[in-house]
Design a protein around this motif. Structure first.
Motif, short mmCIF file in Angstrom:
data_model
loop_
_atom_site.label_atom_id
_atom_site.label_comp_id
_atom_site.label_asym_id
_atom_site.label_seq_id
_atom_site.Cartn_x
_atom_site.Cartn_y
_atom_site.Cartn_z
N GLY A 62 20.23 8.25 -6.28
CA GLY A 62 19.44 9.25 -6.18
C GLY A 62 17.68 9.36 -5.95
N SER A 71 12.72 10.13 -8.17
CA SER A 71 11.66 11.61 -8.54
C SER A 71 12.53 12.66 -9.35
CB SER A 71 11.06 12.31 -7.27
OG SER A 71 11.69 12.68 -6.19
N ARG A 72 13.88 12.46 -9.12
CA ARG A 72 15.21 13.35 -9.80
C ARG A 72 15.39 13.16 -11.33
NH1 ARG A 72 17.95 16.54 -4.23
NH2 ARG A 72 15.48 16.70 -3.82
N ASN A 73 14.76 11.92 -10.92
CA ASN A 73 15.76 10.61 -12.47
C ASN A 73 14.51 11.14 -13.29
OD1 ASN A 73 16.27 8.74 -14.04
ND2 ASN A 73 17.49 8.32 -12.23
N SER A 74 15.53 11.14 -14.89
CA SER A 74 14.81 11.87 -15.95
C SER A 74 13.82 10.30 -16.45
CB SER A 74 15.35 12.44 -16.60
OG SER A 74 16.54 12.21 -17.28
N TRP A 127 11.02 8.78 -14.94
CA TRP A 127 9.91 10.50 -15.03
C TRP A 127 9.33 9.82 -16.39
CZ3 TRP A 127 6.57 12.54 -12.22
CH2 TRP A 127 6.84 12.50 -10.85
N HIS A 151 21.65 8.36 -14.09
CA HIS A 151 21.12 9.45 -14.32
C HIS A 151 20.10 10.10 -15.55
CE1 HIS A 151 21.97 10.36 -9.63
NE2 HIS A 151 22.53 10.23 -10.13
#
Length: 414
Positions: free
Chosen positions: A216, A219-222, A225, A406
């Motif tokens: 994925g 920007s949506r992966n903790s 980040w 993820h």
């Protein structure tokens, strides 16, 4: 013959390694030489603290914007020719900014040099993988040590060399264009000597689509980040110190030449740690303890700067250098937090780009706080807050999690 690893002409393996080391040496002097000579530059060009803060904040801005473009630039002709262009940009930027009659000319040519550095930052690992696929550790260690040496040596000797040249600051900054000229000429030889091999390596490779849905967007992966936040926090502290540490020490009463040498100490501590930290990080399932050690070193140094800035200056510089080893630790985490090469590539691009964007305001805020308060207390407290943030995000980033999962905890087998 492996089409992806063509044989090098006789002697070119050593020449390539020398060329990479010379290019790496040029990836920090544009920043550290300015940090050491910032006071006379500010005085001669009539800069205020806000403008000086903007200039010291330019490096992460250039790295964030231009770094991700480097692979595209290298896609057609190959990274070797792009490195020639990068060294030319550094050469012209360093030489011409020293002739700048005003702040904006100085700013423009500083940005040109930093654009070359941004491209070089991204392409060095690419060149290691491209030409030394079985010696990645050795060659990576060689060029990262060259980066650290280039930064620390220039910071340490910039002021005495400038004094020896009898220059207010212009000769002391222009001098560092010479290593860029040498590196550029060596890379020209490399490019023309390896034209056939480069053409072979530039054959198009089909894009792999199967891994994208599994990971994925970053920007949506903790996990991505936390890596980006940690990279951004340590980058902010690093560029504040590279841009402002000599002036901070000087304003506290340290001799300007010694203040430049102290920046050299801060950066020089990173030379051995650039080898030690990655090896240690790879042995830990959770890199949090290493992050905490760096954070403690940084906070002790901050307390020392506020209590006894002159008397313990050397000790505080060493401790800040230990804190600065979060840079190789962050780069190592990028490699440890993905199962696949595709994951490492995506995480590296996201983590470094976002991280450098985060670092942009730091040097400017330090300059603005100093300008408005006429004191270094608040700027130093800002650095303390950033070190605490660096420690927290590093602990979170260091957990045994992977971008392909993820952010779900995954067992790490010894």
């Amino acid at each position: 013959m492996d089409p992806k690893h063509p044989a090098l002409p006789r002697g070119f393996s050593a020449l390539l390694l020398i060329a990479m080391i010379l290019a790496a040496v040029n990836l920090r002097p544009a920043v550290t030489s300015l940090g050491a000579l910032l006071d006379p530059v500010i005085e001669d060009l009539s800069m205020n603290g806000f403008i000086a803060g903007i200039i010291t904040g330019v490096p992460p801005l250039c790295f964030a914007i231009l770094g991700p473009l480097a692979p595209r630039l290298a896609g057609k002709r190959g990274p070797e020719l792009v490195v020639v262009g990068a060294m030319l940009a550094i050469l012209c930027g360093l030489a011409l900014r020293s002739l700048g009659p005003n702040t904006w000319v100085f700013f423009i040519f500083t940005a040109l040099a930093l654009a070359g550095i941004a491209v070089g930052n991204i392409l060095m690992p690419v060149l290691v993988k491209r030409w030394f696929p079985t010696k990645i550790g050795l060659v990576t260690g060689s060029y990262t040590t060259a980066v650290a040496l280039g930064a620390s040596v220039v910071a340490a000797i910039a002021v005495p060399v400038n004094d020896a040249l009898g220059s207010a600051w212009r000769g002391g900054l222009a001098l560092w264009a010479i290593p860029a000229l040498i590196a550029m000429l060596i890379w020209v030889v490399v490019y023309f000597g390896l034209r056939n091999q480069i053409t072979q390596l530039q054959m198009p490779v089909p894009k792999t689509q199967s891994l994208a849905p599994a990971m994925g967007p970053m920007s949506r992966n903790s996990t991505a980040w936390w890596i980006a936040l940690f990279f951004g926090a340590q980058s902010t502290v690093a560029y504040i110190l590279m841009g402002w540490a000599p002036k901070i020490f000087t304003d506290f009463g340290v001799d300007p030449a010694y203040a430049g040498a102290l920046l050299g100490v801060i950066l020089g501590v990173g030379v051995p740690l650039s080898f030690i930290m990655p090896a240690l990080a790879a042995k830990f399932a959770h890199q949090g303890p290493l992050v905490v050690v760096n954070g403690i070193a940084g906070m002790v140094a901050i307390a020392g700067l506020l209590i006894a800035p002159v008397e313990g200056a050397f000790i505080w510089a060493v401790l800040l250098g230990i804190c600065g080893s979060s840079f190789p630790l962050a780069l190592t985490m990028i490699g440890l937090k993905a199962h696949t090469a595709a994951g490492v590539s995506k995480l590296s691009t996201f983590g470094q780009s976002v991280g450098y964007l985060i670092a942009i305001p730091g040097p400017f805020l330090v300059g603005a706080l100093h300008e408005t308060t006429d004191s270094w207390t608040l700027p130093i407290l800002l650095i303390a807050g950033l070190i605490l943030f660096q420690t927290f995000t590093g602990i979170m980033a260091g957990r045994p999690r992977f971008v392909e999962d993820h952010g779900v905890p995954t067992r790490v087998d010894a």
